[in-house]
Design a protein around this motif. Structure first.
Motif, PDB file in Angstrom:
ATOM      1  N   GLU A 147      13.511 -23.349  18.688  1.00  0.00           N
ATOM      2  CA  GLU A 147      12.493 -24.431  18.170  1.00  0.00           C
ATOM      3  C   GLU A 147      12.431 -24.747  16.627  1.00  0.00           C
ATOM      4  N   HIS A 148      13.636 -24.778  16.055  1.00  0.00           N
ATOM      5  CA  HIS A 148      13.574 -24.896  14.523  1.00  0.00           C
ATOM      6  C   HIS A 148      14.352 -26.147  14.543  1.00  0.00           C
ATOM      7  N   TRP A 149      13.419 -27.411  14.277  1.00  0.00           N
ATOM      8  CA  TRP A 149      13.994 -28.509  14.278  1.00  0.00           C
ATOM      9  C   TRP A 149      14.556 -29.126  12.877  1.00  0.00           C
ATOM     10  N   VAL A 150      14.328 -28.314  12.017  1.00  0.00           N
ATOM     11  CA  VAL A 150      15.004 -28.646  10.691  1.00  0.00           C
ATOM     12  C   VAL A 150      16.028 -27.400  10.012  1.00  0.00           C
ATOM     13  N   SER A 151      17.158 -27.594   9.592  1.00  0.00           N
ATOM     14  CA  SER A 151      17.784 -26.615   8.904  1.00  0.00           C
ATOM     15  C   SER A 151      18.241 -26.921   7.419  1.00  0.00           C
ATOM     16  N   ILE A 152      18.130 -25.945   6.620  1.00  0.00           N
ATOM     17  CA  ILE A 152      18.355 -26.040   5.310  1.00  0.00           C
ATOM     18  C   ILE A 152      19.517 -25.048   4.892  1.00  0.00           C
ATOM     19  N   LEU A 153      20.040 -25.351   3.699  1.00  0.00           N
ATOM     20  CA  LEU A 153      21.241 -24.417   2.875  1.00  0.00           C
ATOM     21  C   LEU A 153      21.437 -24.778   1.824  1.00  0.00           C
ATOM     22  N   MET A 154      21.926 -24.002   0.819  1.00  0.00           N
ATOM     23  CA  MET A 154      22.618 -24.197  -0.453  1.00  0.00           C
ATOM     24  C   MET A 154      23.896 -24.212  -0.354  1.00  0.00           C
ATOM     25  N   PRO A 155      24.531 -25.418  -0.587  1.00  0.00           N
ATOM     26  CA  PRO A 155      26.042 -25.168  -0.186  1.00  0.00           C
ATOM     27  C   PRO A 155      26.616 -25.056  -1.690  1.00  0.00           C
ATOM     28  N   ALA A 156      27.843 -24.346  -1.739  1.00  0.00           N
ATOM     29  CA  ALA A 156      28.538 -24.169  -2.848  1.00  0.00           C
ATOM     30  C   ALA A 156      29.374 -25.317  -3.199  1.00  0.00           C
ATOM     31  N   TYR A 157      29.942 -25.939  -1.932  1.00  0.00           N
ATOM     32  CA  TYR A 157      30.761 -27.091  -1.721  1.00  0.00           C
ATOM     33  C   TYR A 157      30.026 -28.016  -0.857  1.00  0.00           C
ATOM     34  N   PRO A 158      29.138 -28.858  -1.224  1.00  0.00           N
ATOM     35  CA  PRO A 158      28.469 -29.869  -0.170  1.00  0.00           C
ATOM     36  C   PRO A 158      29.455 -30.506   0.670  1.00  0.00           C
ATOM     37  N   GLY A 159      30.718 -30.851   0.235  1.00  0.00           N
ATOM     38  CA  GLY A 159      31.617 -31.844   0.996  1.00  0.00           C
ATOM     39  C   GLY A 159      31.843 -30.970   2.396  1.00  0.00           C
ATOM     40  N   VAL A 160      31.943 -29.481   2.412  1.00  0.00           N
ATOM     41  CA  VAL A 160      32.323 -28.895   3.546  1.00  0.00           C
ATOM     42  C   VAL A 160      31.341 -29.326   4.719  1.00  0.00           C
ATOM     43  N   TYR A 161      30.026 -29.631   4.364  1.00  0.00           N
ATOM     44  CA  TYR A 161      29.090 -29.787   5.391  1.00  0.00           C
ATOM     45  C   TYR A 161      28.863 -31.185   5.801  1.00  0.00           C
ATOM     46  N   TYR A 162      29.405 -31.966   4.948  1.00  0.00           N
ATOM     47  CA  TYR A 162      29.120 -33.568   5.525  1.00  0.00           C
ATOM     48  C   TYR A 162      29.591 -33.919   6.634  1.00  0.00           C
ATOM     49  N   PRO A 163      31.064 -33.461   7.180  1.00  0.00           N
ATOM     50  CA  PRO A 163      31.122 -33.871   8.767  1.00  0.00           C
ATOM     51  C   PRO A 163      30.206 -33.430   9.548  1.00  0.00           C
ATOM     52  N   TYR A 164      29.288 -32.521   9.336  1.00  0.00           N
ATOM     53  CA  TYR A 164      28.440 -31.838  10.330  1.00  0.00           C
ATOM     54  C   TYR A 164      26.940 -32.101   9.964  1.00  0.00           C
ATOM     55  N   GLN A 165      26.820 -33.249   9.024  1.00  0.00           N
ATOM     56  CA  GLN A 165      25.418 -33.942   8.823  1.00  0.00           C
ATOM     57  C   GLN A 165      24.389 -33.263   8.184  1.00  0.00           C
ATOM     58  N   TRP A 166      24.989 -32.192   7.516  1.00  0.00           N
ATOM     59  CA  TRP A 166      24.051 -31.658   6.322  1.00  0.00           C
ATOM     60  C   TRP A 166      24.153 -32.471   4.861  1.00  0.00           C
TER      61      TRP A 166
END
Length: 280
Positions: free
Chosen positions: A99-118
């Motif tokens: 029941e964690h409805w939000v996720s956060i992360l500190m990306p070294a390369y943000p583009g890696v996560y764009y396809p997964y909607q971070w």
């Protein structure tokens, strides 16, 4: 799978991030990491990738939300080019179970996560200036002293809460979080100083000195006068550090007082987030 083999997790962290003899590695796996927060993908008994879902609470426009903070996303060299998406999708399912409805992360390369909607949603002002330039924003104010644990931990929390008042999206820190933060920072060779005025806590700074640079990890203050007092403290290191760098909130106006902010200040995206369940 959750709670994978600890040796596999540590080997992959050593390969992708800090080495096993690094102080942060030692602290993280001996004091902080919990197997129940580690998620891994395997192929024929071989760990392909893993990540850590560390639980935090954030304040989002006056509402406290439990979140999963993703760290340590690591992929073995032979599995690269695939597997990340499967792992992140399973991480989202685990967050829904928690029941964690939000996720956060500190990306070294943000583009890696764009396809997964971070998406990048936290930004800061990044200062990197000659230490001598602080003369224009430094004023002696209050008394600075080395942090003492554990009696000063509540003072850090008091300053932090006043610093983030009126903002949103920040993490809510327990006293245990503060203890972990100080321990991890100190083991890496960092220092923590408190600023007090008339016996009251008014500011703090976490920093380290390396190769002629003073890098501030975190700094908080309760007033413009307290901020100037901290700048004075940093300025007094000009014989040890030619440059000083730190991050500040977007509403910080200190750069207007610097002699040449064009070369010193930049906008730095630094955190990404994803809604796990929009309806919730």
């Amino acid at each position: 799978m959750l709670g994978p083999n600890d040796e596999d997790v540590q080997w992959l962290w050593d390969y992708c991030f800090e080495k096993k003899n690094d102080p942060f590695f030692q602290w993280y796996f001996s004091r902080y990491c919990r197997e129940s927060n580690v998620l891994a993908v395997y192929t024929d008994g071989r760990m392909d990738a893993c990540l850590h879902l560390n639980p935090y609470d954030i304040d989002l426009r006056g509402t406290t939300l439990p979140v999963s903070y993703i760290v340590g996303l690591a992929v073995s060299p032979e599995a690269r080019g695939g597997g990340t998406g499967k792992l992140l999708q399973e991480a989202l399912e685990e967050m829904r179970r928690r029941e964690h409805w939000v996720s956060i992360l500190m990306p070294a390369y943000p583009g890696v996560y764009y396809p997964y909607q971070w998406e990048l949603c936290y930004h800061q002002l990044h200062y990197s200036i000659p230490t001598s330039d602080l003369a224009s924003v430094a004023t002696k104010w209050g008394i600075l002293r080395l942090f003492r644990q554990p009696q000063d931990t509540e003072k850090l929390d008091n300053i932090y809460r006043r610093f983030v008042e009126g903002k949103h999206g920040y993490s809510l820190r327990s006293l245990n979080h503060w203890t972990n933060l100080v321990d991890e920072h100190s083991l890496g060779g960092g220092y923590v100083y408190l600023l007090e005025k008339d016996g009251q806590p008014e500011g703090y700074v976490f920093y380290e000195l390396r190769d002629g640079n003073l890098r501030v990890r975190e700094m908080a203050y309760t007033s413009p006068q307290a901020q100037s007092g901290l700048m004075q403290f940093l300025y007094q290191h000009r014989s040890q550090a030619e440059t000083v760098e730190w991050n500040a909130p977007l509403d910080d106006c200190l750069h207007f007082k610097l002699p040449n902010p064009k070369r010193a200040v930049s906008l730095e995206p630094f955190m990404s987030a994803r809604i796990v369940d929009a309806e919730k």
